[in-house]
Design an enzyme around this catalytic site. Sequence first.
Site, PDB file in Angstrom:
ATOM      1  CB  SER A 140      -0.926   0.009   1.225  1.00 28.46           C
ATOM      2  OG  SER A 140      -0.158  -0.003   2.430  1.00 28.46           O
ATOM      3  N   GLY A 221      -1.786   6.244  12.990  1.00 27.21           N
ATOM      4  CA  GLY A 221      -3.159   5.783  12.836  1.00 27.21           C
ATOM      5  C   GLY A 221      -4.149   6.855  13.219  1.00 27.21           C
ATOM      6  CB  ILE A 274      10.810  -5.582  10.257  1.00 21.34           C
ATOM      7  CG1 ILE A 274      11.678  -4.305  10.287  1.00 21.34           C
ATOM      8  CG2 ILE A 274       9.999  -5.706  11.546  1.00 21.34           C
ATOM      9  CD1 ILE A 274      10.871  -3.019  10.180  1.00 21.34           C
ATOM     10  CE1 TYR A 474      -4.561  12.585   3.263  1.00 20.82           C
ATOM     11  CE2 TYR A 474      -3.114  11.589   4.893  1.00 20.82           C
ATOM     12  CZ  TYR A 474      -3.819  11.510   3.704  1.00 20.82           C
ATOM     13  OH  TYR A 474      -3.774  10.360   2.962  1.00 20.82           O
TER      14      TYR A 474
END
Length: 555
Positions: A140, A221, A274, A474
């Site tokens: 994504s 988030g 990771i 944003y």
Amino acid sequence: MTTVKHMKWWGWGVEGVAFHHEDKPDFAPFVQKVVDLDVNIPPVGAMDLAELSVPAARIPGDLVAELTEVVGADHVASDDLDRIVHTYGKSLRDLVRLRAKDIPRIPDVVVYPGDEAEVQQIVDKAVAADAVIIPFGGGSNIAGSLEAPPEETRPVISLDMGRMNKVLDIDEESGLARIQAGALGPDIEEQLGRRGWTLGHFPDSFTHSTLGGWIATRSSGMQSDKYGDIADITRGLHAVLPGKVLVLRPLPSTSTGPSVREMILGSEGRLGVITEATVNVHRIPTERLILGYLFPSWEAGIAAMQEISTSDAHPTVTRISDSYETAFSFATRKKSSGISKLVNETVMKVLQKRGWNLDDICLSFIGYEGGRADVSRQKAMVKDVVGKHGGIVAGKGPGQLYDQKKFDTPYIRDFLLDRHAVGDVSETAAPWSKLIPLYNAVRAAANDAFDKIGVKGWIMCHMSHSYHSGACLYFTFAYKHGEDEVLAQYDIVKGAIQQAFVDNGGTLSHHHGVGVEHAPWMEQDISAAGVHFIDGLFSAVDPGQNFNPGKVVVK
């Protein structure tokens, strides 16, 4: 073959899901007005994979055989679809290039490890063969963090972590969970939820992004006001390097020199793979509520959000849209009737009588979690702050709409691209004292860029992710593009917005990462010395440039 599911190769999300406007009567006239686009024109048809000329793989057969020996034949893929899916992320640039059949360097093979031991073997064999390893989570990313350098001649391996998707352990006494890096957001919440826990990390990409990807890009988030960004949530981790595993124990705090944990956060695969992380988790709250609020102006709303951030209330979400994004939100509502329609009309008449300019209204969402008494207390405190700044409570309806739509917005970008229009985002963070001047500068820069390329453009913004000293802004922008110069026009607009960020006290990105998309602004953001630090770290850990080369800093 592997059971790992991916997004559709040519756009966002899953096949059969798309944005539709037919049930939103105000959407078509709004888009016609603001960007001169008729959304009722026939859309571009979905692409067929057969239309692409997929380059042949450039990888020795013996290396493929070695990788297959590690994970099994079902977990090594070299067909055209798998290789194309793993070529790019989901940035506007990625999707435009795919539609233009521009695929200069794609992975030669996709490998799906099942555990950390297999990752170690893959890394060791790949480095021994001087191959490139690009870790892949949900795909994504929108900053160009997944693409191989176009000039790369070495074998390129996409290391898809999708099989490593389990919650391994929960330390209930400490509120810590050990989770494999390939777990998607819904996987994590479902597995934690069965035992009464939540991670509380819900980025826009939640449905299609992974824990490892969040860590690698320093994700935030929607509920970060309560739960923190992924940098706060991540307490320990494992990362595989050639011949060894970096193990960082999940300690609450340490004084052990420069933070290696912080070095891995945001490293975008350049410091190893990771494989797992130990993260803070919380008991699922007994009550969860998101309320809508209306403010008479952007400035009043920002001032209220700042005061809430320093108050004794602790909301999970503090978000406010400017008047332009508020107008867009109203335009995407489904048709209302009966009591709902009457209430909306009545509220607007009341606000007009109060002297509000309806074109300046700003819609806010504020979320609360906890016990019933605690939520009531927080709501009361926030209501006082909102009223002090001239705002009003709009009730549960807008909050329910926000909850329903929060993961669907990326589908609108595909909808616009299918109709020869660009829709994209850029986000930043800055101190409270700089937010309004930065906001005004970005809007001016974007509108100047629209004029430069000769289009009628639209830019809107919301504030989210509040902190003690500042917040995230944003921005979303859209315009109808020219037929043969899509990316040339896009670079002018996107570049103007990014430059306005760093020129006015903001960072180049708050949570989308750097990749190649934002790398040109790194030196202006962190100084030449900062770039030297990062470049030196990458060179010391990965002298052969085998791990996702060319990201974050550009030589």
